[in-house]
Design a protein around this motif. Structure first.
Motif, PDB file in Angstrom:
ATOM      1  N   VAL A  52      -8.400   3.148  22.146  1.00  0.00           N
ATOM      2  CA  VAL A  52      -8.748   2.998  20.734  1.00  0.00           C
ATOM      3  C   VAL A  52      -9.484   4.225  20.213  1.00  0.00           C
ATOM      4  O   VAL A  52      -9.787   4.305  19.019  1.00  0.00           O
ATOM      5  N   LYS A  53      -9.775   5.183  21.089  1.00  0.00           N
ATOM      6  CA  LYS A  53     -10.476   6.382  20.664  1.00  0.00           C
ATOM      7  C   LYS A  53      -9.629   7.152  19.658  1.00  0.00           C
ATOM      8  O   LYS A  53      -8.418   7.288  19.815  1.00  0.00           O
ATOM      9  N   GLY A  54     -10.282   7.666  18.634  1.00  0.00           N
ATOM     10  CA  GLY A  54      -9.575   8.423  17.608  1.00  0.00           C
ATOM     11  C   GLY A  54      -9.157   7.600  16.409  1.00  0.00           C
ATOM     12  O   GLY A  54      -8.773   8.153  15.388  1.00  0.00           O
ATOM     13  N   LEU A  55      -9.228   6.271  16.500  1.00  0.00           N
ATOM     14  CA  LEU A  55      -8.898   5.402  15.369  1.00  0.00           C
ATOM     15  C   LEU A  55     -10.160   5.166  14.536  1.00  0.00           C
ATOM     16  O   LEU A  55     -11.202   4.788  15.071  1.00  0.00           O
ATOM     17  N   ALA A  56     -10.052   5.381  13.241  1.00  0.00           N
ATOM     18  CA  ALA A  56     -11.205   5.215  12.355  1.00  0.00           C
ATOM     19  C   ALA A  56     -11.605   3.741  12.262  1.00  0.00           C
ATOM     20  O   ALA A  56     -10.751   2.852  12.280  1.00  0.00           O
ATOM     21  N   ARG A  57     -12.912   3.499  12.147  1.00  0.00           N
ATOM     22  CA  ARG A  57     -13.431   2.138  12.017  1.00  0.00           C
ATOM     23  C   ARG A  57     -14.422   2.087  10.861  1.00  0.00           C
ATOM     24  O   ARG A  57     -15.071   3.093  10.543  1.00  0.00           O
ATOM     25  N   ASP A  58     -14.539   0.908  10.253  1.00  0.00           N
ATOM     26  CA  ASP A  58     -15.558   0.737   9.225  1.00  0.00           C
ATOM     27  C   ASP A  58     -16.858   0.268   9.868  1.00  0.00           C
ATOM     28  O   ASP A  58     -16.972   0.201  11.097  1.00  0.00           O
ATOM     29  N   THR A  59     -17.845  -0.034   9.056  1.00  0.00           N
ATOM     30  CA  THR A  59     -19.162  -0.382   9.589  1.00  0.00           C
ATOM     31  C   THR A  59     -19.171  -1.696  10.362  1.00  0.00           C
ATOM     32  O   THR A  59     -20.096  -1.954  11.125  1.00  0.00           O
ATOM     33  N   LYS A  60     -18.151  -2.526  10.171  1.00  0.00           N
ATOM     34  CA  LYS A  60     -18.066  -3.795  10.887  1.00  0.00           C
ATOM     35  C   LYS A  60     -17.098  -3.739  12.059  1.00  0.00           C
ATOM     36  O   LYS A  60     -16.758  -4.780  12.632  1.00  0.00           O
ATOM     37  N   GLY A  61     -16.629  -2.535  12.388  1.00  0.00           N
ATOM     38  CA  GLY A  61     -15.775  -2.383  13.555  1.00  0.00           C
ATOM     39  C   GLY A  61     -14.298  -2.607  13.294  1.00  0.00           C
ATOM     40  O   GLY A  61     -13.490  -2.552  14.221  1.00  0.00           O
ATOM     41  N   ARG A  62     -13.915  -2.868  12.054  1.00  0.00           N
ATOM     42  CA  ARG A  62     -12.495  -3.064  11.740  1.00  0.00           C
ATOM     43  C   ARG A  62     -11.790  -1.717  11.683  1.00  0.00           C
ATOM     44  O   ARG A  62     -12.373  -0.721  11.250  1.00  0.00           O
ATOM     45  N   PHE A  63     -10.523  -1.676  12.095  1.00  0.00           N
ATOM     46  CA  PHE A  63      -9.749  -0.444  12.024  1.00  0.00           C
ATOM     47  C   PHE A  63      -9.498  -0.090  10.556  1.00  0.00           C
ATOM     48  O   PHE A  63      -9.057  -0.935   9.772  1.00  0.00           O
ATOM     49  N   PHE A  64      -9.781   1.157  10.199  1.00  0.00           N
ATOM     50  CA  PHE A  64      -9.742   1.574   8.794  1.00  0.00           C
ATOM     51  C   PHE A  64      -8.532   2.457   8.519  1.00  0.00           C
ATOM     52  O   PHE A  64      -8.241   3.392   9.274  1.00  0.00           O
ATOM     53  N   VAL A  65      -7.830   2.144   7.423  1.00  0.00           N
ATOM     54  CA  VAL A  65      -6.704   2.949   6.950  1.00  0.00           C
ATOM     55  C   VAL A  65      -6.965   3.278   5.486  1.00  0.00           C
ATOM     56  O   VAL A  65      -7.129   2.370   4.660  1.00  0.00           O
ATOM     57  N   ASP A  66      -6.998   4.547   5.164  1.00  0.00           N
ATOM     58  CA  ASP A  66      -7.358   4.984   3.812  1.00  0.00           C
ATOM     59  C   ASP A  66      -6.114   5.036   2.915  1.00  0.00           C
ATOM     60  O   ASP A  66      -5.639   6.094   2.534  1.00  0.00           O
ATOM     61  N   ARG A  67      -5.595   3.839   2.585  1.00  0.00           N
ATOM     62  CA  ARG A  67      -4.437   3.724   1.686  1.00  0.00           C
ATOM     63  C   ARG A  67      -4.688   2.608   0.680  1.00  0.00           C
ATOM     64  O   ARG A  67      -5.737   1.970   0.690  1.00  0.00           O
ATOM     65  N   ASP A  68      -3.705   2.369  -0.194  1.00  0.00           N
ATOM     66  CA  ASP A  68      -3.826   1.352  -1.227  1.00  0.00           C
ATOM     67  C   ASP A  68      -3.887  -0.033  -0.583  1.00  0.00           C
ATOM     68  O   ASP A  68      -2.902  -0.523  -0.033  1.00  0.00           O
ATOM     69  N   GLY A  69      -5.051  -0.672  -0.671  1.00  0.00           N
ATOM     70  CA  GLY A  69      -5.240  -1.946  -0.005  1.00  0.00           C
ATOM     71  C   GLY A  69      -4.456  -3.092  -0.608  1.00  0.00           C
ATOM     72  O   GLY A  69      -4.142  -4.062   0.087  1.00  0.00           O
ATOM     73  N   PHE A  70      -4.126  -3.000  -1.901  1.00  0.00           N
ATOM     74  CA  PHE A  70      -3.428  -4.105  -2.555  1.00  0.00           C
ATOM     75  C   PHE A  70      -1.921  -4.045  -2.321  1.00  0.00           C
ATOM     76  O   PHE A  70      -1.271  -5.070  -2.190  1.00  0.00           O
ATOM     77  N   LEU A  71      -1.371  -2.846  -2.212  1.00  0.00           N
ATOM     78  CA  LEU A  71       0.050  -2.724  -1.910  1.00  0.00           C
ATOM     79  C   LEU A  71       0.339  -2.934  -0.423  1.00  0.00           C
ATOM     80  O   LEU A  71       1.477  -3.217  -0.046  1.00  0.00           O
ATOM     81  N   PHE A  72      -0.687  -2.829   0.406  1.00  0.00           N
ATOM     82  CA  PHE A  72      -0.462  -2.968   1.842  1.00  0.00           C
ATOM     83  C   PHE A  72       0.035  -4.361   2.207  1.00  0.00           C
ATOM     84  O   PHE A  72       0.698  -4.535   3.237  1.00  0.00           O
ATOM     85  N   ARG A  73      -0.247  -5.366   1.395  1.00  0.00           N
ATOM     86  CA  ARG A  73       0.224  -6.710   1.733  1.00  0.00           C
ATOM     87  C   ARG A  73       1.748  -6.765   1.783  1.00  0.00           C
ATOM     88  O   ARG A  73       2.329  -7.509   2.582  1.00  0.00           O
ATOM     89  N   TYR A  74       2.422  -5.950   0.937  1.00  0.00           N
ATOM     90  CA  TYR A  74       3.882  -5.909   0.978  1.00  0.00           C
ATOM     91  C   TYR A  74       4.377  -5.141   2.203  1.00  0.00           C
ATOM     92  O   TYR A  74       5.435  -5.457   2.753  1.00  0.00           O
ATOM     93  N   ILE A  75       3.613  -4.132   2.630  1.00  0.00           N
ATOM     94  CA  ILE A  75       3.941  -3.423   3.863  1.00  0.00           C
ATOM     95  C   ILE A  75       3.852  -4.384   5.044  1.00  0.00           C
ATOM     96  O   ILE A  75       4.753  -4.442   5.899  1.00  0.00           O
ATOM     97  N   LEU A  76       2.788  -5.163   5.079  1.00  0.00           N
ATOM     98  CA  LEU A  76       2.590  -6.100   6.177  1.00  0.00           C
ATOM     99  C   LEU A  76       3.640  -7.208   6.165  1.00  0.00           C
ATOM    100  O   LEU A  76       4.144  -7.618   7.222  1.00  0.00           O
ATOM    101  N   ASP A  77       3.987  -7.706   4.967  1.00  0.00           N
ATOM    102  CA  ASP A  77       5.040  -8.724   4.876  1.00  0.00           C
ATOM    103  C   ASP A  77       6.358  -8.205   5.435  1.00  0.00           C
ATOM    104  O   ASP A  77       7.087  -8.924   6.133  1.00  0.00           O
ATOM    105  N   PHE A  78       6.682  -6.952   5.119  1.00  0.00           N
ATOM    106  CA  PHE A  78       7.931  -6.374   5.620  1.00  0.00           C
ATOM    107  C   PHE A  78       7.903  -6.257   7.142  1.00  0.00           C
ATOM    108  O   PHE A  78       8.909  -6.509   7.816  1.00  0.00           O
ATOM    109  N   MET A  79       6.767  -5.898   7.713  1.00  0.00           N
ATOM    110  CA  MET A  79       6.683  -5.744   9.155  1.00  0.00           C
ATOM    111  C   MET A  79       6.755  -7.089   9.878  1.00  0.00           C
ATOM    112  O   MET A  79       7.093  -7.145  11.062  1.00  0.00           O
ATOM    113  N   ARG A  80       6.484  -8.172   9.167  1.00  0.00           N
ATOM    114  CA  ARG A  80       6.563  -9.497   9.796  1.00  0.00           C
ATOM    115  C   ARG A  80       8.003  -9.934   9.995  1.00  0.00           C
ATOM    116  O   ARG A  80       8.352 -10.502  11.025  1.00  0.00           O
ATOM    117  N   ASP A  81       8.857  -9.718   8.999  1.00  0.00           N
ATOM    118  CA  ASP A  81      10.233 -10.222   9.118  1.00  0.00           C
ATOM    119  C   ASP A  81      11.301  -9.231   8.665  1.00  0.00           C
ATOM    120  O   ASP A  81      12.466  -9.593   8.520  1.00  0.00           O
TER     121      ASP A  81
END
Length: 283
Positions: A52-81
């Motif tokens: 996990v070294k090299g992956l950015a994390r926020d203050t609560k330890g969650r993996f952080f990705v600096d992209r549009d958080g609201f559009l990401f739900r459609y990215i995640l939906d596509f990766m599901r099915d």
């Protein structure tokens, strides 16, 4: 640590089965197998590594990705099915396509691209565009004309922005508060504006404020519909006024209301709260 579904048999991976992500400030919880479901994608590369070294994390330890958080739900939906399902009149196809390109999802990029048939005519999605692209110039007119009859049909429904900028109203509102002591001229203690709200037609609001507009409270509003749920990512009124003036809006009205309450029973200090609106118009 549990082995995720689809993990390498007999090998312990450094990621749990359930993973928390912080994408542009929005929190998502999903399975490891979902994030690694599309080989060679950016998320697959991130979560297929042995450390996990090299992956950015926020203050609560969650993996952080600096992209549009609201559009990401459609990215995640596509990766599901591996299917694309969008709301009716979805106004963010162009921006979602950019997100798909960033996450290296070529199949999703193809599904989001405008379709042109072999007969040199536009498909069902040919006339759709993002609101930020809905003010075409001469070049857009030429492109539509080159598509023949179907292009002319699309040109007939393009907004009047072909001849100039669209007219309309935009209302800016904010709530503020401040404390007054016994001497109201010297003891005023002001608080900064917490949030600047935007009311008006969706397409106009996006044209004026662009990426500084926060659409999280009304993300799927069609471009020709009205909303009162947008707000700005900054808190300086003058900055909002400058953006409106830059694209030809001028103030035509304003109003303000306020209420007063005692801050402390044993003092004369009072807290005033107010709500103010500024109405802008462009011909």
């Amino acid at each position: 640590m549990a082995l995720p579904d689809g993990g390498i048999s007999g090998e312990e991976v450094p990621f749990p089965e359930i993973i928390e992500l912080n994408v542009g400030g929005q929190v998502y919880i999903t399975r490891y197998s979902t994030l690694t479901s599309v080989p060679d994608s950016l998320l697959w590369e991130m979560f297929s590594r042995k450390s996990v070294k090299g992956l950015a994390r926020d203050t609560k330890g969650r993996f952080f990705v600096d992209r549009d958080g609201f559009l990401f739900r459609y990215i995640l939906d596509f990766m599901r099915d591996q299917q694309l399902v969008l709301p009716d009149h979805f106004p963010e196809r162009g921006r979602l396509q950019r997100e798909a390109e960033f996450f290296n999802l070529p199949e999703l990029v193809k599904l989001l691209a405008p379709k042109i048939s072999k007969q040199n005519s536009l498909g069902e999605e040919g006339c759709q565009s993002d609101p930020e692209d809905s003010s075409p110039g001469i070049e857009t007119t030429r492109n539509l004309g080159s598509l023949g009859g179907a292009g002319a049909a699309c040109a007939s429904v393009v907004p009047s922005a072909l001849d100039g900028k669209r007219s309309g109203f935009i209302t800016i509102g904010y709530r503020g508060s401040y404390t007054l002591g016994r001497d109201s001229h010297t003891d005023a203690k002001f608080r900064r504006v917490a949030r600047i709200m935007v009311c008006g037609k969706t397409s106009l609001a996006k044209e004026v404020f662009g990426e500084t507009l926060n659409e999280s409270r009304d993300p799927d509003r069609p471009p020709e519909r009205y909303t009162s749920r947008y707000y700005l990512k900054f808190t300086f009124l003058e900055q909002a006024f400058d953006k409106l003036a830059d694209v030809g809006f001028h103030m035509v009205a304003c109003n303000s209301t306020g209420t007063c309450a005692f801050a402390h029973e044993q003092t004369d200090d009072k807290i005033w709260t107010s709500y103010t609106e500024y109405v802008f118009f462009r011909e």
